[in-house]
Design an enzyme around this catalytic site. Structure first.
Site, short mmCIF file in Angstrom:
data_model
loop_
_atom_site.label_atom_id
_atom_site.label_comp_id
_atom_site.label_asym_id
_atom_site.label_seq_id
_atom_site.Cartn_x
_atom_site.Cartn_y
_atom_site.Cartn_z
N GLY A 82 0.85 -1.25 -0.05
CA GLY A 82 0.02 -0.09 0.02
C GLY A 82 1.00 1.32 0.12
O GLY A 82 1.97 1.28 0.65
N GLY A 99 0.31 5.81 0.35
CA GLY A 99 -0.47 6.71 0.48
C GLY A 99 0.22 8.13 0.89
O GLY A 99 1.48 8.03 0.76
N ILE A 133 4.33 4.40 3.16
CA ILE A 133 4.31 3.12 2.43
C ILE A 133 4.09 2.13 3.32
O ILE A 133 4.85 2.05 4.38
CB ILE A 133 5.55 2.88 1.68
CG1 ILE A 133 5.96 4.32 0.65
CG2 ILE A 133 5.73 1.66 0.86
CD1 ILE A 133 7.23 4.13 0.03
N VAL A 134 3.47 1.10 2.84
CA VAL A 134 3.29 -0.26 3.90
C VAL A 134 3.75 -1.16 3.27
O VAL A 134 3.32 -1.74 2.18
CB VAL A 134 1.59 -0.16 4.14
CG1 VAL A 134 1.32 -1.52 5.29
CG2 VAL A 134 0.93 1.10 4.66
N LYS A 160 4.54 0.08 8.43
CA LYS A 160 4.23 1.45 7.74
C LYS A 160 5.43 2.55 8.02
O LYS A 160 5.78 2.65 9.29
CB LYS A 160 2.88 2.06 8.41
CG LYS A 160 2.23 3.58 7.98
CD LYS A 160 1.22 3.90 8.57
CE LYS A 160 0.70 5.44 8.07
NZ LYS A 160 -0.55 5.68 8.59
N ASP A 210 -10.56 10.13 10.51
CA ASP A 210 -10.26 9.74 9.04
C ASP A 210 -11.00 8.30 8.88
O ASP A 210 -10.25 7.27 8.47
CB ASP A 210 -9.03 9.60 8.81
CG ASP A 210 -8.35 9.52 7.20
OD1 ASP A 210 -9.54 9.86 6.26
OD2 ASP A 210 -7.42 9.21 6.80
#
Length: 980
Positions: free
Chosen positions: A703, A705, A709-710, A724, A822
């Site tokens: 992932g 965002g 980064i994950v 993460k 969120d």
């Protein structure tokens, strides 16, 4: 004579030939127009196969076509699921009287569908399509005889058209379910021929014009449903003496209900719910003797129920819930309203007793009087005619026994009688009713045994999903009939006086998720069969008199997350197999008679030491009770014993030196590789920074965002983690996002919140290490290419409840409360069993001072999920999260993304309101097409909760605790097995 007959015959043949030629000529133009029209359809319905080029003279026999005098006068393509556009060639069909394109998926600007020169056009229905634009290009004067104009449920966006006022014969005007904005034109009050006016489900503002009171021929008026008006209901509407239906619900109306509405003697339905109406209910409404449906719920009404309502003999639906009403419930509700089938007065301040003869009319189906201050006993006539399906009387001051005849009320579906002072026994048969889905009797003073099922044929609880009899005084053995609860998911028996063994038949509860038998007097062994409950996630058998050893079969429950066996008399050793239960995050074995060495592998390394206290014979390094090997020297071998001790000490010293040297070497290597990393763990882990860094490769990215980064990694010990890495934070910048996550997650322990394992940092980078969620995020599951079609309805509903529980913990069980800020589908992660976990606390905010809102310096969150008041005022509180969660519920229902699928400036909340017009019967229109066999009542219930959560006014939104409660009232009976 013969000559005359021959002349007549020749003339007739000539006339017929001439007429046939003229007919063919006229139909040819209509024939070409219809074929051109068909070419614009992208997916021609098989029923339109008759529309072909083979024979122009067959036009009048085509699907949806009717002719008169050689011309097409009617075109009806309703509900053929057609797509594409409508060609302007439609205008050439100048003899049309009737046009219906409703119930298709036609798109394009509506101006292109304008039908000019249609002086004879009387019926035009373009509803339930995807037309956009406005009506500015429509030449209404070219259709002066138009009687029906229906463009409901499209994407039209403009002020309401003024040209319709030129249609002097217009009877039916439906502009609802679009995006029309601005005010309702006062000039609409001049269309005096109108009998039907629908303006609901738009973006209208201003006030409702009093001029609408001039439409004295009007029979139906719909102005509510998510328009937002200023002011109240104009008293001039009381002049609409022919009105049968008035719907002004969900549109922000304030002020009192005008007493002039009592003049509407023909009124059948009055919907004013979900507004801000205040003051008392006018006595004059008692004059509405034709009234069948009355809904004034979710307002700010005060005072008492008017005595004049005794005149409403035709009333069937009577909703006043969520107001500020007080006084007693009038007796005439029971014996003066013979047709009443739905009575919902919950969440008011009603006192006194429930009318004694309520239900005696034999038609009562739904009764909800919960959350009031009612006293007295439950009436005995509620189910006299076996029609009652919903009985909710919880959270009152009711006493006395539960009526015995409720045990034979086979129509019951939901029964909620908790939080009262009821006594006596549970009626025979009540627990085993065939349609019963929910039974709540908790927090009362019920006593006696829980009856066995004496008639498994007639009383088979095939649909029972949840039973809660906790915190009563029930005694005796647990009924063996528990095995009949084949679909039960939640079983709460704690806090009673049940005794005897746990029945082996409990292993037949294949669907049970949560089982709580704590705080009773149960004895005997824990049945081996409990390992057959493969869906069990929560098991509490604490504070009983159970004995024997813990059966190893309990480790068969691969998704068990909570296990409490504390304060019993359990003996023997702890099964090592429990350590392999990776989902088990919370366990308590304290205050038993366990013995032997405490296993240290697997999940045993996660549990707190307090989980094992009170077991003096249990030993282990983590218990400050090491399992030392005691050497008893023999008198004849004292010297040998001394030699042995010396050798042992030397060996221990050598080993220590070797380990010290190895540690120094490893530390130097580690320091060089990891650049002075610091690692803080929040639970016991079996990996180090080096193992974490090893997994941070491009091939392991799962992932990306704006925050970082994950990576996915598999540790040497076999556990899987998600790492993460925060982006954009150099040595001179502050890492507010990570600090928020650390501070938040460091103190959170909840099954539906992602678990933070460790935090790693150096002067350049920060890392968060989480438990790995194998099935990614809910957003990926719904909107990605792989899982969306397989994420079935039952699983979606379950995920919604679980995510709500996670947020409920943040809002109500943390001090100070935590606002996530969120909430979105991409921040709800799914483990290998598709259990939901709320994640990503980079924007989380602690709220002190009892949860008062705080002002942020900038908007944080994700587009499409941000609550209106947050965007406008930058003030945030827990109701901001509630709004975002409502958006997630709509994603679960529709399968659509929050934005991007509905046109510019339109999000999923607006779209859902428009598509459904806030009518529960329209909810199937927005259900994800990939889903099959969706229970309509559950879909409508989920939609209702989503609409409550996304109210414009944050005060009107429920709390997350209420959301969990409401969602749990209706939920699937079975969990689907997903094939991924």
């Amino acid at each position: 004579m013969l000559t005359s007959l021959l002349n007549l015959l020749v003339f007739s043949v000539f006339f017929l030939l001439f007429s046939s030629s003229s007919l063919s000529h006229v139909l040819a133009s209509d024939y070409e127009a219809l074929l051109t029209l068909k070419q614009g359809f992208h997916n021609s319905n098989p029923s339109l196969n008759s529309w072909n080029y083979s024979n122009s003279s067959s036009v009048c026999f085509w699907k949806g076509v009717k002719c008169l005098n050689g011309r097409v006068i009617s075109l009806d393509l309703t509900d053929l699921n057609l797509e594409g556009s409508v060609s302007p060639v439609l205008a050439t069909l100048d003899s049309l009287i009737h046009i219906s394109l409703a119930g298709n998926n036609f798109s394009g600007r509506l101006e292109q569908v304008v039908v000019d020169n249609k002086e004879n056009l009387r019926f035009l229905n373009l509803s339930n399509n995807l037309f956009n634009g406005g009506l500015a290009g429509w030449n209404f004067s070219s259709s002066p005889n138009l009687e029906v104009f229906d463009v409901n449920n499209n994407n039209l966006s403009s002020p309401l058209p003024l040209g319709v006022t030129r249609l002097k014969k217009l009877r039916h005007l439906d502009l609802g379910g679009n995006f029309f904005f601005g005010e309702i034109p006062r000039i609409y009050g001049e269309i005096t021929s109108l009998e039907y006016l629908f303006l609901g489900g738009n973006d209208l503002q201003g006030s409702i014009p009093k001029e609408l009171g001039n439409l004295t021929n009007l029979r139906e008026l719909y102005v509510g449903q998510y328009n937002v008006y200023e002011g109240g209901i104009p008293k001039e509407l009381g002049k609409l003496v022919n009105l049968v239906q008035l719907d002004a619900s969900s549109c922000g109306l304030s002020g009192p209900i005008p007493k002039e509405l009592g003049n509407l003697a023909s009124l059948d339905t009055l919907y004013l719910h979900m507004n801000h109406l205040s003051g008392s209910i006018p006595n004059e409404l008692g004059n509405l003797t034709s009234l069948v449906n009355l809904d004034l719920s979710i307002n700010e009404l005060s005072g008492e129920i008017p005595h004049e309502f005794i005149n409403l003999k035709n009333l069937k639906l009577f909703n006043l819930f969520m107001n500020k009403l007080h006084g007693s419930i009038p007796d005439y509700v029971a014996d003066g309203l013979p047709n009443l089938d739905t009575l919902k007065l919950w969440k008011n301040n009603f006192t006194g007793e429930i009318p004694r003869f309520l239900g005696q009319n034999g038609k009562l189906q739904e009764l909800d009087l919960s959350s009031n201050k009612l006293t007295g006993t439950i009436p005995s006539n509620l189910c006299d005619s076996n029609q009652l399906s919903v009985l909710i009387l919880m959270n009152n001051f009711l006493f006395g026994p539960i009526p015995e005849n409720l045990g034979s009320c086979t129509s019951l579906v939901r029964v909620r009688l908790g939080q009262n002072y009821l006594n006596g026994s549970v009626p025979n048969g009540l627990v085993y009713l065939p349609k019963l889905n929910l039974l709540e009797l908790q927090n009362n003073y019920l006593s006696g045994n829980l009856p066995e099922n004496v008639d498994p044929v007639s009383f088979n609880p095939a649909k029972l999903d949840q039973i809660d009899v906790s915190n009563n005084r029930l005694s005796g053995p647990l009924p063996v009939s528990l095995s009949n609860f084949t679909s039960i998911q939640f079983l709460y028996f704690e806090g009673n006086q049940f005794s005897g063994p746990i029945p082996q038949s409990i292993g037949q509860l294949k669907q049970v998720i949560k089982l709580d038998l704590s705080k009773n007097y149960l004895s005997g062994l824990i049945p081996l069969e409990i390992g057959n409950c493969v869906h069990l996630t929560y098991l509490d058998l604490s504070q009983n008199n159970l004995s024997g050893s813990i059966p190893p079969e309990i480790s068969s429950n691969r998704i068990l997350g909570y296990l409490n066996l504390s304060r019993n008399h359990i003996n023997g050793t702890l099964p090592v197999s429990i350590g392999s239960m990776k989902s088990l995050t919370s366990a308590d074995f304290s205050f038993n008679d366990l013995s032997g060495k405490l296993p240290e592998s697997g999940q045993f390394a996660v549990f707190n030491a307090s989980s094992f206290v009170g077991n003096p014979l249990l030993c282990g390094s983590s218990l400050n009770n090491p399992c030392n090997l005691t050497f008893v020297p023999s008198p004849s071998r004292k010297s040998s014993s001394g030699e042995f001790k010396l050798i042992f000490a030397l060996a221990l010293l050598v080993c220590s030196l070797i380990f010290a040297v190895a540690a120094v070497i490893k530390a130097k290597s580690f320091k060089k590789r990891s650049d002075s990393w610091k690692m803080t763990t929040f639970t016991k882990v079996e990996f180090n920074v080096s193992d974490i860094l090893e997994c941070m490769k491009d091939g392991n990215v799962i992932g990306r965002g704006g925050a970082g980064i994950v990576y996915h990694g598999k540790m040497p010990c076999g556990s899987e983690i998600a790492v993460k890495k925060l982006l954009g934070f150099g040595p001179n910048r502050h890492d507010h996002g990570f600090k928020a996550e650390i501070e938040t997650l460091g103190q959170i322990r909840h099954r539906n919140i992602v678990r933070l394992l460790a935090f790693c940092s150096n002067k350049h980078t920060n890392l968060l290490v989480y438990e790995y969620m194998r099935n990614g995020s809910l957003g990926e599951a719904l909107h990605g290419k792989k899982l969306g079609g397989f994420l079935g309805w039952n699983m979606r509903y379950k995920i919604g409840i679980e995510a709500a529980k996670g947020l409920c913990y943040l809002h109500h069980d943390c001090s100070p409360l935590i606002v996530h800020r969120d909430v979105k589908s991409n921040n709800i992660l799914l483990n290998s069993h598709f259990e939901a976990h709320v994640a990503d606390f980079g924007l989380a905010k602690f709220l002190s001072g009892g949860g008062a809102s705080e002002c942020m310096s900038a908007i944080a969150g994700s587009y499409g999920y941000i609550a209106p008041e947050y965007a406008y005022t930058l003030r945030v509180d827990e109701k901001s999260d509630v709004y975002s969660f409502g958006v997630v519920l709509l994603e679960l229902l529709t399968g659509r993304r929050p934005v991007g699928d509905f046109g510019e400036g339109v999000d999923i909340v607006q779209w859902s309101r428009v598509q459904t017009n806030c009518r529960k019967e329209n909810v199937p229109l927005i259900i994800d097409s990939r889903l099959t066999a969706v229970p309509q009542d559950e879909a409508m219930h989920l939609f209702f909760v989503a609409m409550l959560c996304t109210q414009e006014n944050s005060v009107e939104r429920p709390t997350m605790r209420e959301v969990v409660q409401i969602l749990s009232e209706v939920h699937p009976n079975h969990h689907e097995k997903l094939v991924v």
